[in-house]
Design a protein around this motif. Structure first.
Motif, mmCIF file in Angstrom:
data_model
loop_
_atom_site.group_PDB
_atom_site.id
_atom_site.type_symbol
_atom_site.label_atom_id
_atom_site.label_comp_id
_atom_site.label_asym_id
_atom_site.label_seq_id
_atom_site.Cartn_x
_atom_site.Cartn_y
_atom_site.Cartn_z
ATOM 1 N N CYS A 89 58.374 21.356 69.377
ATOM 2 C CA CYS A 89 57.872 20.055 69.869
ATOM 3 C C CYS A 89 58.759 18.880 69.466
ATOM 4 O O CYS A 89 58.432 17.740 69.766
ATOM 5 C CB CYS A 89 56.436 19.833 69.399
ATOM 6 S SG CYS A 89 56.299 19.272 67.694
ATOM 7 N N CYS A 122 56.210 21.895 60.739
ATOM 8 C CA CYS A 122 56.070 20.788 61.685
ATOM 9 C C CYS A 122 54.729 20.091 61.460
ATOM 10 O O CYS A 122 53.687 20.746 61.508
ATOM 11 C CB CYS A 122 56.164 21.293 63.118
ATOM 12 S SG CYS A 122 55.903 19.978 64.328
ATOM 13 N N CYS A 137 61.595 20.182 64.763
ATOM 14 C CA CYS A 137 60.790 21.297 65.261
ATOM 15 C C CYS A 137 61.382 21.827 66.566
ATOM 16 O O CYS A 137 61.614 21.062 67.503
ATOM 17 C CB CYS A 137 59.347 20.836 65.488
ATOM 18 S SG CYS A 137 58.317 22.149 66.193
ATOM 19 N N CYS A 182 52.752 20.369 65.252
ATOM 20 C CA CYS A 182 52.270 21.629 65.847
ATOM 21 C C CYS A 182 52.161 22.758 64.823
ATOM 22 O O CYS A 182 51.843 23.879 65.180
ATOM 23 C CB CYS A 182 53.154 22.048 67.022
ATOM 24 S SG CYS A 182 54.739 22.779 66.539
HETATM 25 ZN ZN LIG Z 1 56.288 21.080 66.260
#
Ligand SMILES: [Zn+2]
Length: 311
Positions: free
Chosen positions: A147, A162, A144, A165
């Protein structure tokens, strides 16, 4: 009527979009991109192992079948070719196929997309191009970007998400424009086509003005911008010609071809010397020999300009 090689771009008119007259191909004919994971690879499905920017084919240049490769190959769906599912897989450590031994068949050969596009019917090259794109995209989109968590495949799509998130990461497609610019020739002479030479890549080729479409502009606006930036000319009568998925470099490029005429027939091109080193008008009956390859939309545009100049 002669029988041209199936799928080969021998006749540029074939690639000119004409929805009103073009017959609709039967369902399942040609290459259809897809990402269906609801079925497992079958031994008779088509198999495209990928390493870097190369695709493994049989020694005779045909696509391999899933059953001919190790059972634990991590296949991902690419689509269907004439109704047959196509699967691709990244081969981490490819053994370069040995030279054909006296008794054994060689395992196959690793081919660049360029060589596949030059040798195979268009729909096969398109399938191989998508295999390259999907495998490259999967290798370069594992984490990701927001994050850093590990992305998970989205079922039925060439996309990842992801788990932490919820960032959605689809495979991107970059659009590029190419434009064949013509102008009236001198009195009594043939019309002329603008060709350019690049400072990098295949520098020996006389090519068309081309460039990537920026986010926030239309294809037509990109045509005007690229022509202005690269050769300092203004064009009018910009018209869509056709498109071609392109897999020479990086994942996911769609080439879109346009024709246009020089707004001022007396204007001469000016190159910046960095991206382009040369730009010149050529009479349509005296084009240089160093033209883009026959499998490229650049060449279809050039050939179509020549045909139009004869009428
Ligand atoms: Zn993420």
């Amino acid at each position: 009527m002669s029988a041209p090689s199936p799928g080969l771009p021998t006749d540029p008119a074939v690639h000119r979009p004409s929805p009103a007259s073009e017959p609709v191909p039967p369902v399942g004919d040609g290459f259809l991109p897809g990402a269906d994971r609801t079925t497992l690879p079958a031994p008779g499905d088509l198999a495209l192992p990928v390493s870097g920017r190369r695709v493994l084919t049989r020694a005779d240049g045909r696509f391999a079948r899933v059953g001919e490769l190790p059972a634990d190959t991590g296949w991902v769906p690419v689509g269907t070719l004439d109704g047959v599912p196509v699967w691709a897989a990244e081969v981490a450590d490819p053994a370069e196929p040995a030279e054909p031994a006296a008794t054994d068949e060689p395992a196959g050969r690793w081919c660049s997309w360029r060589s596949l596009a030059a040798e195979l019917p268009e729909r096969f090259a398109t399938a191989a191009g998508r295999a390259l794109a999907v495998v490259t995209w999967r290798r370069t989109h594992r984490w990701c970007g927001a994050c850093r968590a590990e992305l998970a495949d989205v079922p039925g799509e060439t996309a990842r998400r992801c788990p932490d998130c919820d960032l959605y990461v689809p495979m991107r497609l970059s659009a590029a424009v190419l434009v064949a610019i013509t102008r009236r020739g001198p009195a009594g002479g043939p019309d002329e086509l603008l060709l350019v030479r690049h400072a990098y890549g295949p520098t020996e080729l006389w090519a068309l003005v081309a460039g990537f479409v920026e986010t926030g502009e239309t294809l037509e606006a990109a045509v005007h911008r690229e022509v202005g930036e690269e050769v300092g000319l203004a064009v009018d009568r910009v018209a869509y010609f056709g498109s071609q998925p392109w897999a020479m470099s990086g994942p996911g490029t769609l080439l879109t071809g346009f024709t246009a005429t020089a707004a001022d027939p007396s204007a001469e091109p000016v190159v910046d010397g960095r991206e382009l080193v040369e730009a010149r008008w050529f009479p349509l009956d005296a084009l240089p020999a160093e033209l883009p390859p026959a499998y490229s939309i650049s060449r279809w545009l050039v050939d179509a300009a020549v045909s139009a100049g004869r009428r």
